[in-house]
Structures are given as C-alpha cells and as structure tokens.
Write an enzyme that holds these catalytic residues in place. Structure first.
Site, PDB file in Angstrom:
ATOM      1  N   SER A 166       0.795  -1.232   0.000  1.00  0.00           N
ATOM      2  CA  SER A 166       0.000   0.000   0.000  1.00  0.00           C
ATOM      3  C   SER A 166       0.825   1.279   0.000  1.00  0.00           C
ATOM      4  CB  SER A 166      -0.947   0.016   1.199  1.00  0.00           C
ATOM      5  OG  SER A 166      -2.036  -0.854   0.968  1.00  0.00           O
ATOM      6  N   VAL A 167       2.125   1.187   0.207  1.00  0.00           N
ATOM      7  CA  VAL A 167       2.966   2.368  -0.002  1.00  0.00           C
ATOM      8  C   VAL A 167       2.842   2.830  -1.458  1.00  0.00           C
ATOM      9  CG1 VAL A 167       5.344   3.244   0.064  1.00  0.00           C
ATOM     10  CG2 VAL A 167       4.502   1.774   1.901  1.00  0.00           C
TER      11      VAL A 167
END
Length: 598
Positions: A166-167
């Site tokens: 999710s970065v």
C-alpha cells in the site's frame, strides 16, 4: 491505562499544562480525582459535592511561564526545510546521536529471532544525510508456508527490492496531484466527471478528495481476483459497486478508493498507470530501482513474500503479492510498486523539499502542503492528507506530530517522514514470507521510529541537572527527593523546575506529586501530557511535606519523544535553595552524550 481526571479553577493557560503556553505567567489551581471515584462514575449533585471537598484538600498554586531558552541549532524541531539531495554521512553531521541509532540493530535482531520477520532493511536520514542504512536477515528463506528451508537462501541487501504494497498509494496520489496542477483534475469535482460509469449506484457525487482521504463511503475491498474477465472488466466491477456508507459520513480505509484513482490517471492521460508513474515521477527522480512488474532477471534482487494457498501461484516472488493488483496485471492504484529503501528515501526527501529533488520539480509547494496536512479533522484519530497518512502514532511513535506523514504496506513496509525534524525513517520487511499469519509488525515499526526519535537530541538534554523520564511501554519511572531529614528549622516552601515534553496525549502522563505521610501521594500540578516546549514551573508545597517526586507513567503501547525535567530545586520561605538529593528509578541523566568527530 486508567487515568485520573484533572479539574481546574481560575484561568487555565495550558490545556493539561501542555500544548501552547501563553506569553505571560498565570496562576492556576489544580485538583485531582482518582480513577473509579464517584465523580467519574456518576456526576450527581452528591458526587460533585464530594469533588468540591477534594478540591479544597488538594488545591495547590502553580505558576508556569515560557522559558527563555537558547535552543541548540539542529535539535528537536529546530531545523528548517532544506533543498537537500541525499548523501551518506555521520550522525553528527545530521545532528543525531550515534549510540541511539545503533540500538535499532538489536531491535531488528530480536524480531528476527522470533521469526516474525525473515529479513529487513532500515534507512534513517535527517537533513539530507543518510545516517543509517542496514540490511538484516534474508530476502528469500522458505520454500513454502510450513517454513521448509529453500536450498539457496538469499541474504537481504541494502538495495533489495520489496513489494511495498500500500505504499504504492503514495505514487498514485502524487500522480493525481500532478494532474490537479495541470488543470486536468479538480479535487472537489465528482469522480464521475472523469469516469462517467462510476456515477452508478449512488456514487455520482463522490469527489476526488473523498477518494484521496478515504471518506468516499466505498467498501474497504472487493475480491476482483475472483472475477473472470479482462483488466478492464475488473475495473468496471469496481466502478459498479455501491457505497456502503453515505459519502463523506465515515472514514474507512479502502483499496477501492485508490484503484479508482489509478483508473482516473489512466483515463485522463491515456497511459497505463505504470507508464505515467515512470515518466512523471520515478524517472525524473532517478529512482532506477522503482517499478511495477519487475523483470525476471531481477528475481534474485527481490524479497519473496507469501506462499499463496488461495491462488495457484505458490511462492509469490517477483510478482505483486496483493491479489487485486495481481488480477489487474500487476498495475493498480493501491498496490503493485516494487522499490528499495534508497529510492523511497528520495521520494520522501522530495516531499521534505516542498516538491523538488535535485532540481527536478515533481510537485508544487501547495500540493505538498495539501498532502501533509490533515484534510479530515471531522474524523479525529484518522488524520489524512491527500494520499498521505498524517499524525498516526500507531507506527510513527516518537516521531508523531501534526504534520508527520507516512504510510504502511501489508507486506511489512512503512515510511515515516517528519517535516518538523527533516527526518525520514524507512522500514522494509518481508513479514508475509512465507505466511501472512505471522502476526503484526506494528511493534517493530514503533520501536524503530521511537529509536530514531531518541537519536534526535532535545535542546538542553545534555546539560547538567537534566533528567529524562525514559521510554517504554507500561513504565512507571520516578525521580524522588526525601525531605524528612532536613536540618532543624528548615521548611520547604516551593518546588521549581523546568520541563519539556512530547508525551502521547491523554494516554501517557507526567505527574508531579508530594506526600505528607510517606504513603499517600497528592498531585502538585495538572498531569503533563501532549506537548510543550521548555517552560519554567513554580509550585507551592503543602505543609509538612515529606517527599516530592516526578512520576512518568505510560500505557501498553506507543510513546512520544518523552519528558525532560531540568534543574529541580526546592526553596525555603526565604527563597533560598535547599541542599537535597534526587533518587532516580527509571529516570536518567539526559539521554545521550555529546558525540566526537568520527
């Protein structure tokens, strides 16, 4: 942790004696009610009457005023935004403490021993200087979910490629803000303006901002990997979903928000998201090791993730771990990016530089401001800029601040960026190798961030007569003086001290207390919590005082930067300093020695 309730009479200059202090000194009265008292349980007329009696017994006069303190250049919160490019250097160059940074090694090694993570890379930078970049353990170690050792395990390297999970949302968010700057997108415009079919099922008024801040009302996820069809057909399934909450009414972190935003980028530019990100973000920043769908020849440079039992992929290594991103051909707005710690540090430094890195402007200053400032104050605790998470102490710990930004990734990644301290902390692990069921790595994230925070000295901490209350979970540290053996005729009148703190608000507390019988302790001031720069405090002592102490109490998770007490003295009725000794239990003198040149 249970906490008492503090009540005030008169003028309150500082909320709980924290936050901001007014320019002039004021006198306040403080009183304290123990947890579980009737006042807390039921505020009836009778219990309020009892409270008034308690106030009469425990009221003390406190004067607190800002301290004229010559702050050490480069100390905590005493740095300015720079235009740095990153290079390696000593902790001293960055204004950090070497010994505190070295403690990170032991933290990671301890977690390797538990098998919670097979490997990790840590990068810490401040003021453009990379002061720590270390690799630990293994990038690839197991063949399956039963921990069968692989024949040729691969050790972790400082430039190992990680599926950052999710970065990846940060790259999508930056792409959106670039298109806003170009005039192709308006933040408050309905998403359906750019993807007309998104208007179905009650989504016609959902805005771009609501997607960026996870307030759209859309569900957290959708198993699009189970949908037979093309990439476009899977997008259409997301566009057709009905929101589960009224748009704007709820904060709910959602992969679907970012999947839709990735599709917006593609619709507007005519490029697939990976092509746009490479052209407009990673290539200008010279992030050579950041990509979607890494090529097969890079396999030995990539950290493995999970052995998949829900798909036919077996050991997921070199492919995106997230099933939804995998179903979208490895390119999606919520996941899919592979990167290294040094490359992510460049992205973070670009944000610290107000959108510029090495003379390449990626974002305008106003866009950076919108991304790093909380856009949803109506949802306390879920602070969120446009794309970046803000002020999230559950992984930022001691670096938490109103403008500290960051993000985490399910595979075991996280990035924390502190503008007020010009500090970057990147922790990349492959914690889902070989199974996602190993447990949470949030404690590791907090401990690494905490140690990086401790490596930033607080102005004045290394002077004499300065005590640091320490850090840690479920701590009860004290600094105590015994006044029972004073010379005949000596009568303690006032306690004076200076203090600075960044304490987890309304969870951890610093108390100043006295006892007249050696058993029961009464508060002399309101409990210290939240934050304050250096202030000078004067407290009147009760008659027949026997002992005075400073007590620091923490709950079971999360610390702020900590609590400092300087120059604690007790004076008699003539204002003369009394000769006393302080006993430390948990408190320590300062926290870090001045460093010599390396």
């Amino acid at each position: 942790m249970q906490k008492g309730k503090l009540l005030f009479q008169g003028m309150l200059v500082v909320a709980l004696l924290s936050s901001t202090v007014t320019a002039s000194a004021e006198t306040i009265s403080a009183s304290y009610v123990e947890p579980g008292s009737e006042y807390l349980e039921n505020q009836t007329e009778d219990s309020q009457g009892k409270q008034q009696q308690i106030e009469a017994t425990y009221t003390t006069n406190v004067t607190s005023k800002p301290l004229k303190h010559n702050y050490d250049k480069g100390s905590w919160d005493q740095v300015k935004n720079g235009k740095e490019t990153l290079d390696e250097g000593s902790p001293k160059k960055a204004g950090m403490l070497k010994d505190e940074l070295e403690e990170i090694d032991g933290i990671i090694e301890d977690y390797l021993d538990t098998r919670l993570i097979p490997g990790a890379v840590v990068l810490v930078a401040r003021k453009g200087t990379i002061v720590k970049e270390e690799a630990y353990g293994y990038a690839v170690r197991y063949a399956d979910q039963t921990f069968t050792p692989i024949d040729n395990p691969i050790e972790m390297e400082e430039e190992t490629l990680f599926d950052v999970a999710s970065v990846s949302k940060l790259f999508t968010s930056i792409a959106i803000m670039q298109l806003v700057e170009d005039g192709d997108i308006e933040l408050d415009e309905p998403v359906a303006t750019y993807i007309p079919e998104f208007a179905s099922n009650g989504k016609e008024n959902i805005t771009v901002t609501q997607l960026l801040t996870h307030t759209s009302g859309m569900a957290a996820s959708k198993p699009i990997q189970n949908i037979n069809g093309s990439r476009e057909e899977r997008f259409q399934a997301v566009f057709a979903d009905a929101p589960i909450n009224e748009p704007g009414s709820t904060y709910l972190y959602s992969d679907l928000n970012m999947i839709v935003l990735g599709a917006v980028v593609e619709r507007i530019t005519g490029q697939r998201l990976d092509e746009y990100v490479e052209q407009e973000i990673t290539e200008p920043l010279d992030m050579e090791n950041t990509m979607y769908n890494p090529s097969a020849d890079l396999l030995d440079e990539i950290a493995a993730t999970e052995y998949s039992t829900t798909t036919s992929r077996g050991l997921v290594w070199g492919q995106v771990h997230d099933e939804k991103a995998w179903a979208l051909d490895g390119v999606a707005g919520h996941a899919g990016v592979f990167s290294t710690a040094p490359d992510l540090a460049i992205l973070a430094q670009m944000m610290l530089n107000d959108g510029v890195y090495d003379d390449e402007r990626i974002l305008e200053k106003e866009s950076v401001r919108l991304m790093m400032e909380n856009q949803i104050p109506e949802f306390p605790g879920n602070d969120h800029g446009l794309g970046w998470e803000v002020n999230q102490d559950w992984y930022m710990d001691g670096l938490t601040d109103l403008t500290t930004m960051g993000h985490t990734g399910f595979t075991g990644t996280s990035i924390v960026v502190s503008p007020s301290n010009q500090t970057i902390v990147i922790l990349l692990t492959n914690r889902v190798h070989p199974s996602r069921n190993m447990g949470s790595i949030n404690p590791i994230r907090r401990e690494v961030a905490r140690q990086a925070a401790l490596a930033i000295p607080v102005s004045g901490q290394q002077k004499k007569d300065v005590w640091f209350a320490g850090t840690g979970d479920k701590k009860e540290n004290t600094l105590t003086t015994d006044l029972r053996n004073l010379k005949k005729g000596q009568q303690p009148e006032e306690l004076r001290f200076e203090t600075w703190y960044r304490i987890q608000a309304e969870k951890d507390y610093g108390y100043v207390e006295a006892t007249t019988d050696g058993v029961n302790w009464e508060p002399l001031t309101a409990a210290y919590t939240d934050r304050s720069d250096w202030v000078e405090v004067t407290v009147s002592l009760p008659d027949d005082v026997e002992q005075v102490r400073f007590r620091y109490s923490t709950d079971d998770t999360i610390n702020g930067r900590g609590w400092y007490v300087a120059k604690p003295t007790i004076t008699d009725k003539k204002g003369k300093k009394m000769k006393i000794d302080w006993e430390q239990i948990g408190f320590e003198a300062g926290n870090g020695e001045k460093e010599k040149d390396e």
